[in-house]
Design a protein around this motif. Structure first.
Motif, PDB file in Angstrom:
ATOM      1  N   ALA A  40       0.676  -1.289  -0.228  1.00 27.37           N
ATOM      2  CA  ALA A  40       0.219   0.070   0.014  1.00 27.37           C
ATOM      3  C   ALA A  40       1.053   1.318  -0.029  1.00 27.37           C
ATOM      4  O   ALA A  40       0.388   2.379  -0.548  1.00 27.37           O
ATOM      5  N   ALA A  41       1.839   1.425   1.045  1.00 19.87           N
ATOM      6  CA  ALA A  41       2.466   2.348   0.674  1.00 19.87           C
ATOM      7  C   ALA A  41       3.418   2.778  -0.808  1.00 19.87           C
ATOM      8  O   ALA A  41       3.838   4.254  -1.169  1.00 19.87           O
ATOM      9  N   GLN A  65      -8.139  -4.234  -4.099  1.00 20.45           N
ATOM     10  CA  GLN A  65      -7.031  -5.016  -5.560  1.00 20.45           C
ATOM     11  C   GLN A  65      -5.803  -4.540  -5.611  1.00 20.45           C
ATOM     12  O   GLN A  65      -4.874  -5.271  -6.269  1.00 20.45           O
ATOM     13  N   SER A  66      -5.808  -3.169  -5.315  1.00 20.60           N
ATOM     14  CA  SER A  66      -4.563  -2.576  -5.700  1.00 20.60           C
ATOM     15  C   SER A  66      -3.287  -2.182  -4.750  1.00 20.60           C
ATOM     16  O   SER A  66      -2.294  -2.608  -5.410  1.00 20.60           O
ATOM     17  N   PHE A  67      -3.833  -3.806  -4.224  1.00  9.95           N
ATOM     18  CA  PHE A  67      -2.132  -3.760  -2.899  1.00  9.95           C
ATOM     19  C   PHE A  67      -2.637  -4.993  -2.474  1.00  9.95           C
ATOM     20  O   PHE A  67      -4.397  -5.305  -2.152  1.00  9.95           O
ATOM     21  N   ASP A  68      -1.607  -5.502  -1.854  1.00 11.62           N
ATOM     22  CA  ASP A  68      -1.517  -7.089  -1.254  1.00 11.62           C
ATOM     23  C   ASP A  68      -2.000  -6.518   1.001  1.00 11.62           C
ATOM     24  O   ASP A  68      -1.228  -5.306   1.314  1.00 11.62           O
ATOM     25  N   MET A  92     -13.531   4.503  -0.717  1.00 11.12           N
ATOM     26  CA  MET A  92     -12.940   4.802  -2.029  1.00 11.12           C
ATOM     27  C   MET A  92     -11.778   6.078  -0.556  1.00 11.12           C
ATOM     28  O   MET A  92     -12.791   6.082   0.229  1.00 11.12           O
ATOM     29  N   PHE A  93     -10.437   6.079  -0.965  1.00  7.75           N
ATOM     30  CA  PHE A  93      -8.834   6.667   0.039  1.00  7.75           C
ATOM     31  C   PHE A  93      -8.643   6.822  -0.578  1.00  7.75           C
ATOM     32  O   PHE A  93      -7.793   6.405  -1.817  1.00  7.75           O
ATOM     33  N   GLN A  94      -7.425   8.428   0.147  1.00  7.51           N
ATOM     34  CA  GLN A  94      -6.264   8.026  -0.088  1.00  7.51           C
ATOM     35  C   GLN A  94      -4.944   7.038   0.866  1.00  7.51           C
ATOM     36  O   GLN A  94      -5.747   6.725   1.690  1.00  7.51           O
ATOM     37  N   ILE A  95      -4.570   6.955   0.235  1.00  5.38           N
ATOM     38  CA  ILE A  95      -2.896   6.360   0.490  1.00  5.38           C
ATOM     39  C   ILE A  95      -1.928   7.255   1.427  1.00  5.38           C
ATOM     40  O   ILE A  95      -1.294   8.672   1.321  1.00  5.38           O
ATOM     41  N   SER A  96      -1.876   7.003   2.442  1.00  3.93           N
ATOM     42  CA  SER A  96      -0.945   8.382   3.360  1.00  3.93           C
ATOM     43  C   SER A  96      -0.172   7.536   4.099  1.00  3.93           C
ATOM     44  O   SER A  96      -0.143   6.339   4.695  1.00  3.93           O
ATOM     45  N   VAL A  97       1.240   7.995   3.906  1.00  2.00           N
ATOM     46  CA  VAL A  97       2.353   7.369   4.693  1.00  2.00           C
ATOM     47  C   VAL A  97       3.309   8.526   5.588  1.00  2.00           C
ATOM     48  O   VAL A  97       3.754   9.375   5.859  1.00  2.00           O
ATOM     49  N   GLY A  98       2.847   7.979   6.638  1.00  2.00           N
ATOM     50  CA  GLY A  98       3.037   8.935   8.019  1.00  2.00           C
ATOM     51  C   GLY A  98       4.358   9.062   8.542  1.00  2.00           C
ATOM     52  O   GLY A  98       5.313   8.341   7.842  1.00  2.00           O
ATOM     53  N   PRO A  99       5.140   9.560   9.339  1.00  6.10           N
ATOM     54  CA  PRO A  99       5.793   9.763   9.676  1.00  6.10           C
ATOM     55  C   PRO A  99       6.935   9.084  10.125  1.00  6.10           C
ATOM     56  O   PRO A  99       8.011   8.833   9.717  1.00  6.10           O
ATOM     57  N   GLY A 100       6.108   7.669  10.453  1.00  3.09           N
ATOM     58  CA  GLY A 100       6.739   6.516  11.321  1.00  3.09           C
ATOM     59  C   GLY A 100       6.846   5.452   9.940  1.00  3.09           C
ATOM     60  O   GLY A 100       7.364   3.988  10.388  1.00  3.09           O
ATOM     61  N   LYS A 102       4.597   4.439   7.875  1.00  2.00           N
ATOM     62  CA  LYS A 102       3.146   3.151   8.107  1.00  2.00           C
ATOM     63  C   LYS A 102       2.040   4.025   7.213  1.00  2.00           C
ATOM     64  O   LYS A 102       2.089   5.144   7.290  1.00  2.00           O
ATOM     65  N   ALA A 103       1.333   2.745   6.674  1.00  2.00           N
ATOM     66  CA  ALA A 103       0.790   3.020   5.562  1.00  2.00           C
ATOM     67  C   ALA A 103      -0.166   3.613   6.290  1.00  2.00           C
ATOM     68  O   ALA A 103      -1.405   2.652   6.958  1.00  2.00           O
TER      69      ALA A 103
END
Length: 124
Positions: A40-41, A65-68, A92-100, A102-103
């Motif tokens: 996902a990240a 289905q876009s990521f495992d 529907m959502f957006q994928i964000s990766v935080g400072p640590g 983690k997606a």
């Protein structure tokens, strides 16, 4: 005399190198057969569609289905969702990766049933 061994014997009776590190092999994503493109990240910033795997209280997980694997969804990043989602809901959502590193799913929107949503990559 016998052959000398520098260091100590570990629990298995074999010589330890004295470095304190594990001798077991470390598996990278590519050596383990994983495809880093399915994480996902790797889709950070993308808008994707998927479904709610579970949501209890203030947090849960979504899949696509876009990521495992599972992607965390929390009400801290999605305060508008408290008590709205149920397992199986199309979202529907957006994928964000935080400072640590983690997606996380952000800007999550529940899609109306029968709206023609197809799990996969949406607008980017």
């Amino acid at each position: 005399q016998g052959v000398g061994v520098t260091g100590h014997l570990n629990m298995m009776g074999t010589a330890a190198a004295g470095t304190g590190r594990s001798r077991s092999p470390r598996m990278s994503a590519t050596r383990a057969g994983g495809d880093t493109g399915r994480q996902a990240a790797s889709l950070a910033g993308a808008a994707v569609t998927g479904w709610v795997k579970s949501f209890k209280g203030d947090w849960g997980f979504v899949n696509s289905q876009s990521f495992d694997g599972d992607l965390f969804i929390g009400s801290r990043s999605n305060p508008h969702l408290s008590g709205v989602l149920s397992a199986g809901d199309q979202v529907m959502f957006q994928i964000s990766v935080g400072p640590g590193g983690k997606a996380e799913a952000i800007n999550v929107q529940s899609l109306a049933a029968g709206a023609g949503a197809v799990a996969g990559v949406g607008l980017q």
